[in-house]
Scaffold this motif. Structure first.
Motif, PDB file in Angstrom:
ATOM      1  N   GLN A  14       0.814  -1.205   0.000  1.00  0.00           N
ATOM      2  CA  GLN A  14       0.000   0.000   0.000  1.00  0.00           C
ATOM      3  C   GLN A  14       0.852   1.261   0.000  1.00  0.00           C
ATOM      4  O   GLN A  14       0.485   2.276  -0.604  1.00  0.00           O
ATOM      5  CB  GLN A  14      -0.943  -0.007   1.210  1.00  0.00           C
ATOM      6  CG  GLN A  14      -2.088  -1.003   1.100  1.00  0.00           C
ATOM      7  CD  GLN A  14      -2.905  -0.809  -0.185  1.00  0.00           C
ATOM      8  OE1 GLN A  14      -3.282   0.314  -0.526  1.00  0.00           O
ATOM      9  NE2 GLN A  14      -3.165  -1.904  -0.889  1.00  0.00           N
ATOM     10  N   GLN A  15       1.986   1.209   0.662  1.00  0.00           N
ATOM     11  CA  GLN A  15       2.909   2.346   0.672  1.00  0.00           C
ATOM     12  C   GLN A  15       3.410   2.651  -0.740  1.00  0.00           C
ATOM     13  O   GLN A  15       3.484   3.820  -1.155  1.00  0.00           O
ATOM     14  CB  GLN A  15       4.081   2.044   1.603  1.00  0.00           C
ATOM     15  CG  GLN A  15       5.105   3.167   1.709  1.00  0.00           C
ATOM     16  CD  GLN A  15       6.268   2.798   2.634  1.00  0.00           C
ATOM     17  OE1 GLN A  15       6.189   1.842   3.415  1.00  0.00           O
ATOM     18  NE2 GLN A  15       7.341   3.551   2.554  1.00  0.00           N
ATOM     19  N   ALA A  18       0.470   3.951  -2.933  1.00  0.00           N
ATOM     20  CA  ALA A  18       0.138   5.335  -2.571  1.00  0.00           C
ATOM     21  C   ALA A  18       1.133   6.310  -3.180  1.00  0.00           C
ATOM     22  O   ALA A  18       0.760   7.423  -3.596  1.00  0.00           O
ATOM     23  CB  ALA A  18       0.118   5.477  -1.049  1.00  0.00           C
ATOM     24  N   ALA A  19       2.408   5.921  -3.254  1.00  0.00           N
ATOM     25  CA  ALA A  19       3.418   6.799  -3.841  1.00  0.00           C
ATOM     26  C   ALA A  19       3.134   7.062  -5.312  1.00  0.00           C
ATOM     27  O   ALA A  19       3.289   8.185  -5.806  1.00  0.00           O
ATOM     28  CB  ALA A  19       4.804   6.173  -3.683  1.00  0.00           C
ATOM     29  N   LYS A  21       0.076   6.745  -6.791  1.00  0.00           N
ATOM     30  CA  LYS A  21      -1.194   7.467  -6.873  1.00  0.00           C
ATOM     31  C   LYS A  21      -1.032   8.953  -6.573  1.00  0.00           C
ATOM     32  O   LYS A  21      -1.715   9.803  -7.154  1.00  0.00           O
ATOM     33  CB  LYS A  21      -2.214   6.845  -5.920  1.00  0.00           C
ATOM     34  CG  LYS A  21      -2.734   5.473  -6.347  1.00  0.00           C
ATOM     35  CD  LYS A  21      -3.534   5.567  -7.637  1.00  0.00           C
ATOM     36  CE  LYS A  21      -4.160   4.245  -8.005  1.00  0.00           C
ATOM     37  NZ  LYS A  21      -4.914   4.336  -9.294  1.00  0.00           N
ATOM     38  N   SER A  22      -0.142   9.288  -5.647  1.00  0.00           N
ATOM     39  CA  SER A  22       0.054  10.683  -5.261  1.00  0.00           C
ATOM     40  C   SER A  22       1.161  11.364  -6.073  1.00  0.00           C
ATOM     41  O   SER A  22       1.506  12.522  -5.812  1.00  0.00           O
ATOM     42  CB  SER A  22       0.401  10.763  -3.773  1.00  0.00           C
ATOM     43  OG  SER A  22       1.613  10.071  -3.494  1.00  0.00           O
ATOM     44  N   ASN A  23       1.719  10.601  -7.045  1.00  0.00           N
ATOM     45  CA  ASN A  23       2.779  11.126  -7.906  1.00  0.00           C
ATOM     46  C   ASN A  23       4.008  11.540  -7.098  1.00  0.00           C
ATOM     47  O   ASN A  23       4.630  12.571  -7.356  1.00  0.00           O
ATOM     48  CB  ASN A  23       2.264  12.308  -8.743  1.00  0.00           C
ATOM     49  CG  ASN A  23       3.158  12.575  -9.946  1.00  0.00           C
ATOM     50  OD1 ASN A  23       3.799  11.666 -10.478  1.00  0.00           O
ATOM     51  ND2 ASN A  23       3.220  13.832 -10.373  1.00  0.00           N
ATOM     52  N   HIS A  24       4.345  10.730  -6.089  1.00  0.00           N
ATOM     53  CA  HIS A  24       5.506  10.988  -5.257  1.00  0.00           C
ATOM     54  C   HIS A  24       6.486   9.809  -5.314  1.00  0.00           C
ATOM     55  O   HIS A  24       6.987   9.351  -4.289  1.00  0.00           O
ATOM     56  CB  HIS A  24       5.088  11.247  -3.809  1.00  0.00           C
ATOM     57  CG  HIS A  24       4.538  12.616  -3.585  1.00  0.00           C
ATOM     58  ND1 HIS A  24       3.190  12.871  -3.494  1.00  0.00           N
ATOM     59  CD2 HIS A  24       5.168  13.818  -3.469  1.00  0.00           C
ATOM     60  CE1 HIS A  24       2.997  14.171  -3.301  1.00  0.00           C
ATOM     61  NE2 HIS A  24       4.182  14.771  -3.297  1.00  0.00           N
ATOM     62  N   ASP A  57      -6.773   0.446  -7.523  1.00  0.00           N
ATOM     63  CA  ASP A  57      -6.273   0.992  -6.264  1.00  0.00           C
ATOM     64  C   ASP A  57      -5.460  -0.022  -5.470  1.00  0.00           C
ATOM     65  O   ASP A  57      -4.889   0.314  -4.434  1.00  0.00           O
ATOM     66  CB  ASP A  57      -7.441   1.492  -5.397  1.00  0.00           C
ATOM     67  CG  ASP A  57      -8.093   2.729  -5.986  1.00  0.00           C
ATOM     68  OD1 ASP A  57      -7.417   3.455  -6.733  1.00  0.00           O
ATOM     69  OD2 ASP A  57      -9.287   2.963  -5.693  1.00  0.00           O
TER      70      ASP A  57
END
Length: 375
Positions: A14-15, A18-19, A21-24, A57
């Motif tokens: 998930q980490q 999430a990176a 998905k958040s463009n990070h 997701d």
């Protein structure tokens, strides 16, 4: 490789998701985990997710052109660098990753949790030191200077960068710090402390824990078709290392309990003639089997210790093992059981450092016999 192919480690998955998905997504990430962990598998799943054209997701789709190609390790925009050494067929400047891609694909697709020893054996370089040469760093710079063929991101995955020659490591510092636009480095290591500090300082570190015992057992059952009872025993010996667990499917002896039980009985009776004969048998075993016998003994000692204070584990042990553990726990005191465990730990340590197995086994037998006399 998709996240769903990896059992457990949901928080880490998930980490990573999430990176994206958040463009990070960091331009250089270091996946650190001990041998047999999911560090390489997660890096591959992450690469697949990054370039998937139909992400959910929770995972990559597994069906788009990008997923299909990465799954086969043939995507032109996902490139691999890994330690190699010369062989009879490959020498000189040809000793680079691209010369071994067919072997690499077969090796990783078969078991992405394997280590450097298994990799070296797979392409016929068991007794040679593998490394990532300076020539490889030139190839990295050359390949990344080209635009992506079809994916949004160009990904360079370097497996075991701790085997990188210092000149190779220094050669990629600039491009690692300032890679071309939409280029991502994924470094997968078992020992990040061996990396140059200049490499470490340019990477975002992600620590990957070892597998839990239940996760190892589930993997053996679901991915390799191992019987649940056998899978549980192997998982207890593997110490979170899936590579070791896979090796144990073939290496582990079905009569490990009988060998250990007989050994302990001979130590109890101080039958030196039989112990000498058993040391010959022990020395004829391969090293993996020897180490696993000690590990099996440690597991039995742990269960014997537990039996003195709590209920014997009904899941891990069969009837014969439960009887042995119960009797052993009754016959010996806690301090003696602890000291026998220390002897078995000592045996593992010295055997792993190439001590004479025959001498070591006999020495341990005498020490355990003396401990049993004290009761």
């Amino acid at each position: 490789m998709r996240f769903s192919d990896i059992i457990g480690l949901e928080d880490t998955k998930q980490q990573l998701i999430a990176a994206v998905k958040s463009n990070h997504v960091a331009h250089a990430q270091l996946f650190f985990g001990s041998e047999g962990s999911a560090n390489l598998a997660l890096a591959l799943a992450f690469a697949t997710y990054i370039n998937c054209t139909n992400q959910s997701d929770s995972d990559s789709c597994g069906t788009c052109a990008s997923c299909t190609k990465i799954d086969k390790l043939v995507h032109p925009d996902v490139q691999f660098i890994f330690p190699v050494s010369s062989t009879k067929k490959v020498t000189g400047k040809s000793v680079v990753s691209s010369s071994y891609m067919n072997e690499w694909r077969s090796f990783i697709l078969n078991n992405p949790y394997s280590g450097i020893e298994q990799w070296s054996a797979s392409y016929g370089a068991e007794n040679k030191q593998s490394n990532i040469s300076k020539e490889e760093s030139r190839n990295i710079i050359k390949n990344l200077s080209l635009k992506a063929f079809e994916a949004e991101y160009k990904i360079m995955l370097i497996w075991l960068p701790e085997f990188m020659h210092p000149s190779a490591a220094n050669g990629i510092l600039k491009i690692l710090e300032e890679p071309p636009k939409k280029t991502i480095f994924l470094l997968v290591t078992n020992d990040y402390e061996k990396l140059l500090t200049t490499i470490l300082s340019r990477c975002q570190l992600l620590k990957i824990r070892s597998f839990y015992e239940a996760e190892v057992a589930k993997n053996l059952e679901e991915k390799q078709g191992v019987d649940p009872q056998k899978a549980a025993k192997i998982a207890a010996l593997a110490e979170g290392n899936l590579s070791k667990a896979s090796a144990l499917i073939d290496e582990i002896e079905e009569d490990a309990h009988k060998i250990f039980r007989d050994w302990m009985r001979l130590c109890w009776t101080k039958n030196f003639t039989e112990l000498s004969m058993m040391s010959d048998i022990f020395s004829s075993m391969n090293k993996t089997t020897q180490l696993m016998l000690f590990q099996y003994g440690l597991n039995m000692m742990r269960e014997a210790l537990i039996s003195k204070m709590a209920t014997i584990n009904e899941v891990k042990l069969n009837e014969e093992e439960k009887s042995f553990v119960g009797n052993f726990g009754k016959a010996l005191s806690l301090p003696v059981l602890e000291k026998i465990s220390e002897e078995l730990n000592r045996g593992q340590y010295h055997l792993g450092r190439n001590a004479s197995s025959k001498i070591l086994f006999m020495d341990m037998s005498l020490s355990i016999g003396r401990l049993m006399s004290s009761k």
